[in-house]
Design a protein around this motif. Structure first.
Motif, short mmCIF file in Angstrom:
data_model
loop_
_atom_site.label_atom_id
_atom_site.label_comp_id
_atom_site.label_asym_id
_atom_site.label_seq_id
_atom_site.Cartn_x
_atom_site.Cartn_y
_atom_site.Cartn_z
N ASP A 149 0.84 -1.19 0.00
CA ASP A 149 0.00 0.00 0.00
C ASP A 149 0.87 1.24 0.00
O ASP A 149 0.67 2.18 -0.79
CB ASP A 149 -0.91 -0.02 1.23
CG ASP A 149 -2.07 0.95 1.12
OD1 ASP A 149 -2.38 1.38 -0.01
OD2 ASP A 149 -2.66 1.29 2.16
N ALA A 150 1.86 1.27 0.89
CA ALA A 150 2.77 2.41 0.98
C ALA A 150 3.57 2.59 -0.30
O ALA A 150 3.75 3.71 -0.79
CB ALA A 150 3.70 2.25 2.18
N MET A 151 4.05 1.48 -0.86
CA MET A 151 4.81 1.55 -2.11
C MET A 151 3.93 2.06 -3.24
O MET A 151 4.36 2.86 -4.08
CB MET A 151 5.36 0.17 -2.46
CG MET A 151 6.37 -0.38 -1.47
SD MET A 151 7.95 0.47 -1.49
CE MET A 151 8.65 -0.17 -3.01
N GLY A 152 2.68 1.63 -3.25
CA GLY A 152 1.76 2.08 -4.28
C GLY A 152 1.46 3.56 -4.19
O GLY A 152 1.18 4.21 -5.20
N HIS A 153 1.55 4.12 -2.99
CA HIS A 153 1.28 5.55 -2.80
C HIS A 153 2.51 6.41 -3.05
O HIS A 153 2.40 7.63 -3.03
CB HIS A 153 0.75 5.81 -1.39
CG HIS A 153 -0.62 5.26 -1.15
ND1 HIS A 153 -1.67 5.46 -2.02
CD2 HIS A 153 -1.12 4.51 -0.13
CE1 HIS A 153 -2.76 4.87 -1.55
NE2 HIS A 153 -2.45 4.28 -0.41
N GLY A 154 3.66 5.78 -3.28
CA GLY A 154 4.82 6.58 -3.67
C GLY A 154 6.07 6.41 -2.84
O GLY A 154 7.07 7.09 -3.10
N ALA A 155 6.07 5.52 -1.83
CA ALA A 155 7.30 5.26 -1.08
C ALA A 155 8.35 4.69 -2.04
O ALA A 155 8.06 3.83 -2.86
CB ALA A 155 7.04 4.28 0.06
N LEU A 156 9.59 5.18 -1.93
CA LEU A 156 10.64 4.79 -2.87
C LEU A 156 11.16 3.38 -2.64
O LEU A 156 11.55 2.69 -3.58
CB LEU A 156 11.81 5.78 -2.78
CG LEU A 156 11.51 7.21 -3.23
CD1 LEU A 156 12.71 8.10 -2.96
CD2 LEU A 156 11.13 7.25 -4.70
N ASP A 157 11.19 2.97 -1.37
CA ASP A 157 11.77 1.66 -1.06
C ASP A 157 11.29 1.23 0.31
O ASP A 157 10.64 2.00 1.03
CB ASP A 157 13.30 1.74 -1.09
CG ASP A 157 13.96 0.41 -1.45
OD1 ASP A 157 13.29 -0.63 -1.33
OD2 ASP A 157 15.13 0.42 -1.86
N VAL A 158 11.63 0.00 0.68
CA VAL A 158 11.27 -0.53 1.99
C VAL A 158 12.44 -1.37 2.49
O VAL A 158 13.12 -2.04 1.72
CB VAL A 158 9.97 -1.37 1.94
CG1 VAL A 158 10.11 -2.51 0.96
CG2 VAL A 158 9.58 -1.86 3.31
N VAL A 159 12.71 -1.29 3.80
CA VAL A 159 13.83 -2.02 4.37
C VAL A 159 13.48 -2.37 5.81
O VAL A 159 12.70 -1.68 6.47
CB VAL A 159 15.13 -1.16 4.31
CG1 VAL A 159 15.00 0.07 5.17
CG2 VAL A 159 16.35 -1.98 4.70
N ALA A 160 14.07 -3.46 6.29
CA ALA A 160 13.84 -3.86 7.67
C ALA A 160 14.61 -2.95 8.62
O ALA A 160 15.73 -2.52 8.33
CB ALA A 160 14.29 -5.31 7.87
N THR A 161 14.00 -2.64 9.75
CA THR A 161 14.66 -1.83 10.77
C THR A 161 15.84 -2.61 11.36
O THR A 161 15.69 -3.77 11.74
CB THR A 161 13.68 -1.49 11.91
OG1 THR A 161 12.50 -0.91 11.34
CG2 THR A 161 14.31 -0.53 12.90
N PRO A 162 17.02 -1.99 11.42
CA PRO A 162 18.15 -2.67 12.07
C PRO A 162 17.80 -2.98 13.54
O PRO A 162 17.01 -2.28 14.16
CB PRO A 162 19.27 -1.63 11.98
CG PRO A 162 18.90 -0.75 10.83
CD PRO A 162 17.40 -0.68 10.86
#
Length: 333
Positions: free
Chosen positions: A92-105
């Motif tokens: 959903d977030a990626m579809g709205h325009g987030a550039l990337d996603v990553v796991a929190t260290p």
């Protein structure tokens, strides 16, 4: 590079602070504990990048991303421990325009960070993207400063002049758009076509001149046997390439040039004519977010070019000239 952190967990905020401080030439712009607070802070102080958590109270990260990209766009990367448990929210977030996603260290038992390298790599990748975009926009600033120019691109061939009068005669003089027409016609007749269309149009019709820029409220016609294009700086240009192309001037060549060089989107139309010129270019524009239209069969003198566009699924709507004019009026703001 100024980075904001949006996260409701203090331990994760501190982890992200540590990561950001380890990256050269970066600083923390601000922190927020939910999406709503982030939107307020963004409106007062826009960072280069937002590290957005996914699941938060008050407003989650996907909702905040949607609102931000609609109202005050900013580069956003989703940084979350919820990658596997909340995949729909991630998409959903990626579809709205987030550039990337990553796991929190995370911290191991010895207090060492695990997963830091992946986050740093993605931040540096986005930094390069932001830097390139900034340089490109500065290069384009001479063109696009001031009022936005809206583009309506039209390609036509056999039967085109009649269809064009059906469109232009139904458009107001204050239309907030530049209309650019590529009609298959020998250059010796281009001036006469412009003069003839002026009789039916409240908008002034003129030949597109090389080294000039399209402006709102005017209609431009390709005026030579070379191909009309928009160059990387937004100016009209004429090019002989491709030399051996059957259609001159080429609708596809113009559509490809605006797909490559025009900032933003607009409306692209393929009208009556023999052959398939314009169909492939129309499909590229559709994929790039343009509103694409083909003339319907009943009103076409030759249902060739628009038919191929329809068969390629390049046209979002199939309309007659009067309906095309109405669509332009209702779409252009």
């Amino acid at each position: 590079m100024r980075i904001a952190i949006v996260n409701d967990l203090l331990i994760e905020i501190e982890i992200l602070r540590k990561v950001i401080k380890s990256i050269e030439a970066t600083e923390i712009a601000w922190t927020a504990t939910n999406g709503a607070e982030a939107i307020d802070k963004l409106n007062a102080d826009k960072p280069d990048l937002i590290l957005m958590n996914l699941m938060m109270p008050v407003m989650d990260g996907a909702t905040a991303t949607k609102i931000i990209m609609e109202t005050n766009p900013c580069s956003i990367m989703i940084v979350t421990t919820s990658l596997n448990t909340n995949r729909p929210k991630v998409f959903d977030a990626m579809g709205h325009g987030a550039l990337d996603v990553v796991a929190t260290p995370v911290l191991d038992e010895s207090g060492n960070l695990i997963g830091e390298d992946n986050l740093v790599k993605k931040i540096n990748t986005i930094r390069k993207l932001i830097s390139y975009t900034s340089q490109f926009e500065k290069k384009q600033s001479a063109i696009y400063s001031g009022n936005k120019v809206n583009m309506v691109a039209i390609g036509s061939s056999t039967g085109g002049p009649k269809a064009l009068t059906g469109i232009l005669s139904n458009l107001p003089a204050n239309l907030n758009a530049a209309i650019v027409i590529v009609q298959h016609v020998d250059s010796k007749f281009a001036d006469g076509l412009a003069e003839w269309l002026n009789k039916y149009s409240e908008l002034p019709v003129e030949i597109a001149v090389a080294k000039t820029k399209p402006i709102n409220g005017r209609v431009y016609i390709a005026g030579t046997n070379d191909h009309l294009i928009i160059d990387p700086l937004g100016y009209f240009e004429y090019t002989p390439e491709p030399i051996n192309y059957h259609y001159r001037p080429s609708v596809d060549r113009f559509f490809e040039s605006i797909n490559d060089n025009w900032i933003g989107t607009g409306i692209a139309v393929v009208l009556t004519g023999m052959g398939n010129d314009g169909a492939k270019g129309l499909l590229k524009l559709k994929k790039a977010g343009w509103l694409t239209i083909a003339q319907d069969e009943a009103s076409s003198v030759v249902f060739g070019m628009p038919k191929v566009a329809a068969e390629l699924d390049a046209a979002m709507e199939i309309l007659n000239p009067a309906e095309i004019a109405d669509k332009i009026k209702r779409t252009i703001i």
